[in-house]
Motif scaffolding. Structure first.
Motif, PDB file in Angstrom:
ATOM      1  N   GLN A  24      -2.729  14.081   8.118  1.00 22.73           N
ATOM      2  CA  GLN A  24      -2.912  13.780   6.555  1.00 22.73           C
ATOM      3  C   GLN A  24      -1.630  14.329   5.903  1.00 22.73           C
ATOM      4  OE1 GLN A  24      -5.940  16.195   4.169  1.00 22.73           O
ATOM      5  NE2 GLN A  24      -6.699  14.059   3.866  1.00 22.73           N
ATOM      6  N   ASP A  25      -1.284  13.374   5.211  1.00 23.08           N
ATOM      7  CA  ASP A  25      -0.158  13.513   4.448  1.00 23.08           C
ATOM      8  C   ASP A  25      -0.395  14.130   3.135  1.00 23.08           C
ATOM      9  OD1 ASP A  25       2.829  13.191   3.653  1.00 23.08           O
ATOM     10  OD2 ASP A  25       2.664  11.166   3.443  1.00 23.08           O
ATOM     11  N   HIS A  26       0.692  14.593   2.567  1.00 22.74           N
ATOM     12  CA  HIS A  26       0.623  15.006   0.990  1.00 22.74           C
ATOM     13  C   HIS A  26       1.703  14.362   0.091  1.00 22.74           C
ATOM     14  CE1 HIS A  26      -1.505  18.142   3.366  1.00 22.74           C
ATOM     15  NE2 HIS A  26      -1.977  18.739   2.290  1.00 22.74           N
ATOM     16  N   LYS A  27       1.134  13.390  -0.613  1.00 22.28           N
ATOM     17  CA  LYS A  27       2.178  12.456  -1.094  1.00 22.28           C
ATOM     18  C   LYS A  27       2.715  12.812  -2.420  1.00 22.28           C
ATOM     19  CE  LYS A  27       1.607   8.506   1.604  1.00 22.28           C
ATOM     20  NZ  LYS A  27       0.973   7.532   2.153  1.00 22.28           N
ATOM     21  N   ARG A  28       1.925  13.646  -3.198  1.00 23.97           N
ATOM     22  CA  ARG A  28       2.353  14.158  -4.530  1.00 23.97           C
ATOM     23  C   ARG A  28       3.321  15.201  -4.289  1.00 23.97           C
ATOM     24  NH1 ARG A  28      -0.002  11.922  -9.191  1.00 23.97           N
ATOM     25  NH2 ARG A  28      -1.787  10.472  -8.571  1.00 23.97           N
ATOM     26  N   THR A  84       5.828  10.910  -3.755  1.00 22.74           N
ATOM     27  CA  THR A  84       7.139  11.183  -2.906  1.00 22.74           C
ATOM     28  C   THR A  84       6.824  10.514  -1.581  1.00 22.74           C
ATOM     29  OG1 THR A  84       6.293  13.014  -1.999  1.00 22.74           O
ATOM     30  CG2 THR A  84       7.146  13.594  -3.788  1.00 22.74           C
ATOM     31  N   GLY A  85       7.913  10.733  -0.965  1.00 21.96           N
ATOM     32  CA  GLY A  85       7.691  10.232   0.805  1.00 21.96           C
ATOM     33  C   GLY A  85       6.570  10.748   1.709  1.00 21.96           C
ATOM     34  N   GLY A  86       6.481  11.943   1.215  1.00 26.42           N
ATOM     35  CA  GLY A  86       5.440  13.012   1.815  1.00 26.42           C
ATOM     36  C   GLY A  86       6.064  14.429   1.638  1.00 26.42           C
ATOM     37  N   LEU A 126       2.238   1.490  15.150  1.00 25.29           N
ATOM     38  CA  LEU A 126       1.392   0.806  13.867  1.00 25.29           C
ATOM     39  C   LEU A 126       0.798   2.189  13.095  1.00 25.29           C
ATOM     40  CD1 LEU A 126       1.248  -1.618  12.117  1.00 25.29           C
ATOM     41  CD2 LEU A 126      -1.143  -1.838  13.157  1.00 25.29           C
ATOM     42  N   TYR A 127       1.253   2.323  11.865  1.00 25.31           N
ATOM     43  CA  TYR A 127       0.586   3.210  11.284  1.00 25.31           C
ATOM     44  C   TYR A 127      -0.254   2.859  10.252  1.00 25.31           C
ATOM     45  CZ  TYR A 127       1.200   6.504   7.019  1.00 25.31           C
ATOM     46  OH  TYR A 127       1.107   7.459   6.044  1.00 25.31           O
ATOM     47  N   PHE A 128      -1.613   3.199  10.181  1.00 23.89           N
ATOM     48  CA  PHE A 128      -2.725   3.099   9.489  1.00 23.89           C
ATOM     49  C   PHE A 128      -2.977   3.960   8.376  1.00 23.89           C
ATOM     50  CE2 PHE A 128      -4.871  -0.470  12.144  1.00 23.89           C
ATOM     51  CZ  PHE A 128      -4.078   0.129  13.420  1.00 23.89           C
ATOM     52  N   LEU A 186      -5.475   1.260   3.144  1.00 24.15           N
ATOM     53  CA  LEU A 186      -4.390   1.234   2.098  1.00 24.15           C
ATOM     54  C   LEU A 186      -3.238   0.956   2.483  1.00 24.15           C
ATOM     55  CD1 LEU A 186      -4.719   5.126   0.881  1.00 24.15           C
ATOM     56  CD2 LEU A 186      -5.634   3.148  -0.275  1.00 24.15           C
ATOM     57  N   GLU A 187      -2.745   0.846   3.627  1.00 22.15           N
ATOM     58  CA  GLU A 187      -1.399   0.296   3.845  1.00 22.15           C
ATOM     59  C   GLU A 187      -1.329   0.277   5.276  1.00 22.15           C
ATOM     60  OE1 GLU A 187       2.030   2.228   3.053  1.00 22.15           O
ATOM     61  OE2 GLU A 187       1.227   4.111   3.381  1.00 22.15           O
ATOM     62  N   TYR A 188      -0.552  -0.452   5.933  1.00 15.90           N
ATOM     63  CA  TYR A 188       0.015  -0.537   7.255  1.00 15.90           C
ATOM     64  C   TYR A 188       1.585  -0.158   6.964  1.00 15.90           C
ATOM     65  CZ  TYR A 188      -3.835  -3.629   9.187  1.00 15.90           C
ATOM     66  OH  TYR A 188      -5.023  -4.169   9.302  1.00 15.90           O
ATOM     67  N   ASN A 189       2.088   0.436   8.081  1.00 19.21           N
ATOM     68  CA  ASN A 189       3.385   0.662   8.305  1.00 19.21           C
ATOM     69  C   ASN A 189       3.866   0.519   9.516  1.00 19.21           C
ATOM     70  OD1 ASN A 189       4.063   1.853   5.718  1.00 19.21           O
ATOM     71  ND2 ASN A 189       3.244   3.764   6.129  1.00 19.21           N
ATOM     72  N   CYS A 190       4.619  -0.169   9.925  1.00 18.32           N
ATOM     73  CA  CYS A 190       5.345  -0.822  11.169  1.00 18.32           C
ATOM     74  C   CYS A 190       6.123   0.417  11.852  1.00 18.32           C
ATOM     75  CB  CYS A 190       6.119  -2.105  11.115  1.00 18.32           C
ATOM     76  SG  CYS A 190       7.524  -1.761  10.084  1.00 18.32           S
ATOM     77  N   ARG A 191       5.954   1.391  11.817  1.00 16.73           N
ATOM     78  CA  ARG A 191       6.747   2.631  12.240  1.00 16.73           C
ATOM     79  C   ARG A 191       6.042   3.864  12.254  1.00 16.73           C
ATOM     80  NH1 ARG A 191       6.968   5.194   7.915  1.00 16.73           N
ATOM     81  NH2 ARG A 191       6.557   4.009   5.746  1.00 16.73           N
ATOM     82  N   PHE A 192       6.828   4.901  12.990  1.00 17.14           N
ATOM     83  CA  PHE A 192       6.182   6.255  12.751  1.00 17.14           C
ATOM     84  C   PHE A 192       6.320   6.701  11.156  1.00 17.14           C
ATOM     85  CE2 PHE A 192       7.290   6.456  17.352  1.00 17.14           C
ATOM     86  CZ  PHE A 192       6.518   7.331  17.861  1.00 17.14           C
ATOM     87  N   GLY A 193       5.433   7.633  10.946  1.00 16.11           N
ATOM     88  CA  GLY A 193       5.349   8.112   9.325  1.00 16.11           C
ATOM     89  C   GLY A 193       6.197   9.184   9.474  1.00 16.11           C
ATOM     90  N   ASP A 194       6.672   9.608   8.309  1.00 14.53           N
ATOM     91  CA  ASP A 194       7.582  10.895   7.844  1.00 14.53           C
ATOM     92  C   ASP A 194       6.908  11.583   6.603  1.00 14.53           C
ATOM     93  OD1 ASP A 194       9.522  12.596   7.478  1.00 14.53           O
ATOM     94  OD2 ASP A 194      10.996  11.161   7.726  1.00 14.53           O
ATOM     95  N   PRO A 195       6.400  12.730   6.715  1.00 11.39           N
ATOM     96  CA  PRO A 195       6.487  13.670   7.723  1.00 11.39           C
ATOM     97  C   PRO A 195       5.379  13.683   8.656  1.00 11.39           C
ATOM     98  CG  PRO A 195       5.393  14.590   5.985  1.00 11.39           C
ATOM     99  CD  PRO A 195       5.569  13.334   5.586  1.00 11.39           C
ATOM    100  N   GLU A 196       4.586  12.582   8.941  1.00 10.81           N
ATOM    101  CA  GLU A 196       3.366  12.631  10.008  1.00 10.81           C
ATOM    102  C   GLU A 196       4.127  12.859  11.417  1.00 10.81           C
ATOM    103  OE1 GLU A 196       3.644  10.680   7.591  1.00 10.81           O
ATOM    104  OE2 GLU A 196       1.454  10.027   6.902  1.00 10.81           O
ATOM    105  N   THR A 197       5.103  12.409  11.654  1.00  9.40           N
ATOM    106  CA  THR A 197       5.678  12.639  13.022  1.00  9.40           C
ATOM    107  C   THR A 197       6.045  14.164  13.440  1.00  9.40           C
ATOM    108  OG1 THR A 197       6.567  10.488  12.879  1.00  9.40           O
ATOM    109  CG2 THR A 197       7.527  11.705  14.399  1.00  9.40           C
TER     110      THR A 197
HETATM  111  N1  GLY Z   1       4.225   9.776   4.939  1.00  9.94           N
HETATM  112  C1  GLY Z   1       4.391   8.400   4.668  1.00  9.94           C
HETATM  113  C2  GLY Z   1       4.993   7.450   5.192  1.00  9.94           C
HETATM  114  O1  GLY Z   1       5.622   7.537   6.390  1.00  9.94           O
HETATM  115  O2  GLY Z   1       5.102   6.059   4.940  1.00  9.94           O
END
Ligand code: GLY
Ligand code: AMP
Length: 421
Positions: free
Chosen positions: A211-215, A225-227, A268-270, A282-293
């Motif tokens: 789980q990310d924290h976007k705000r 924010t980016g996270g 793939l990031y769901f 909510l969205e797909y990302n085609c890469r690792f997440g940041d900061p999830e990684t």
């Molecule tokens: N943490 C959200 C993203 O990588 O898009």
């Protein structure tokens, strides 16, 4: 083996850190990298979006595997370019990357494959979009179609805000061409989960859900924010919820990709919201997440190089893919003002003491200037703590955070709190 990681943020530092642990990896390069990556591998002054220069570098150095961190080079077709010259690269081609690169394309893909997501309408002109918001009840979620450096999602709780958002995207072109088409999306409520999957074109494996924290600020206040931090695992992802995410979202997505000939290996990031009406994308990302990684790779028990290499050969099923049962928490240290304007070039202290306390400190926006480590970005560091429970992981991360200082630095103090309840 020689590996090149494209990018220079916290995600890329984590990728380099994990890849370098593989006994099969002899040398790691990063383009452009950052000061933390430079202590593990070699940073090369090539921009992450200069695909031709990256290819030239990979050929000159005889790089065996290139791993792409950010979305922009994927959307711009770096994968096709490398493949056309028989260079091995990990990431989706530009069609696969449309799942992130065009929110409209992604929504239409979900519709074609019956994947649950919020209702939406698409607009390619200001007048139609403006009349639509005027005739419907807020809140609205307004999204620029294309890549907008994380700024293209505007949550509007009043008509005035919605009008301003439509005007910013379509009249003032605040996101350039990315905002020439927009989506007005149903506002969804519920906790969010990031599920990242490694896909080899046929088969997939899941990293631990996070789980990310976007705000920007505590209590989920302030701008997106980016996270600002992440933790894993997420207790919401269990039993029936996990099963629904798998059968209603993950598997139909990969089946849809296969059916549409979106071949190749990638992550793939769901981005999923657990609504009262079930999980929705909510969205797909085609890469690792940041900061999830920064939390999922420290918990990944396999050999990341082996897993990625196998994925590029379509044989993910043959490698050991294990996630540890422990917990991880990452707290981002940002420059005052981020995600708005901020000042860089401040000296950073305390990283060694944070490490002595057991943290892994991943660099994001840092640079070495005359032997002094300085800030060079909005998100500066990610401090990851590990533990057998989330409570322990958070205590470890915050013990490290308390050691780190630079002028005007800030972090959220409530990362992971939702996971403790
Ligand atoms: N943490 C959200 C993203 O990588 O898009
Ligand atoms: P995205 O880049 O699409 O993930 O959007 C960034 C953030 O905006 C998400 O992580 C959510 O917190 C929020 N968001 C996006 N779409 C919606 C929606 N339809 N309803 C509520 N919040 C949303």
């Amino acid at each position: 083996m020689k590996v090149l990681v494209v990018g220079g943020g916290g995600r890329e530092h984590t990728l380099v850190w994990k890849l370098a642990r593989s006994p099969r990896v002899d040398e790691v390069y990063a383009a452009p990298g950052n000061a933390g990556i430079a202590s593990i591998g070699t940073c090369v002054p090539v921009a992450a979006d200069d695909k031709q220069a990256l290819l030239d570098f990979a050929r000159e150095k005889e790089i065996d595997l290139t791993v792409v961190g950010p979305e922009a080079p994927l959307v711009a077709g770096i994968v096709e370019l490398f493949r056309s010259k028989n260079r091995r690269i990990f990431g989706f081609d530009s069609r696969g990357a449309l799942l992130e690169g065009s929110k409209i394309w992604a929504k239409q893909f979900m519709k074609r494959h019956g994947i649950p997501t919020g209702g939406f309408d698409i607009f390619d002109g200001y007048c139609a979009a403006e009349s639509f918001v005027a005739e419907h009840e807020p809140p609205f979620v307004i999204k620029a179609d294309g890549l907008a450096a994380g700024k293209g999602v505007m949550i509007c709780s009043t008509l005035a805000e919605a009008r301003a958002a439509v005007g910013a995207a379509m009249k003032d072109r605040a996101f350039g061409e990315a905002g020439s088409r927009i989506i007005v999306e149903e506002f969804l409520r519920g906790p969010e989960i990031s599920v990242l999957a490694l896909f080899d074109g046929k088969d997939y494996r899941l990293f631990v859900p996070s789980q990310d924290h976007k705000r920007a600020f505590d209590g989920d206040l302030g701008p997106n924010t980016g996270g600002m931090g992440a933790y894993a695992p997420v207790s919401l992802y269990t039993g029936e919820a996990a099963e629904r995410i798998r059968t209603e979202i993950i598997e139909p997505t990969f089946e849809g990709m296969r059916a549409e000939g979106i071949a190749g290996a990638g992550v793939l990031y769901f981005g999923i919201m657990m609504t009262g009406d079930g999980p929705k994308v909510l969205e797909y990302n085609c890469r690792f997440g940041d900061p999830e990684t920064q939390v999922i790779l420290p918990l990944f028990g396999g050999d990341l190089f082996e897993a990625i290499w196998a994925a590029t050969e379509g044989r993910l099923g043959t490698v050991r893919f294990e996630n540890s049962a422990a917990a991880a928490a990452c707290v981002v240290v940002a420059s005052g003002g981020y995600p708005g304007p901020y000042t860089s070039g401040y000296e950073i202290t305390g990283i060694d003491r944070a490490r002595e306390k057991g943290c892994i400190v991943f660099h994001a926006g840092t640079t070495m200037d005359g032997g002094v480590l300085k800030t060079a970005g909005g998100r500066v560091l990610g401090v990851t703590g590990l533990g057998t429970t989330l409570q322990e992981a958070l205590e470890a991360a915050y013990a490290g955070i308390d050691e780190i200082a630079f002028t005007d630095c800030f972090s959220r103090r409530d990362i992971g709190r939702k996971g403790l309840r």
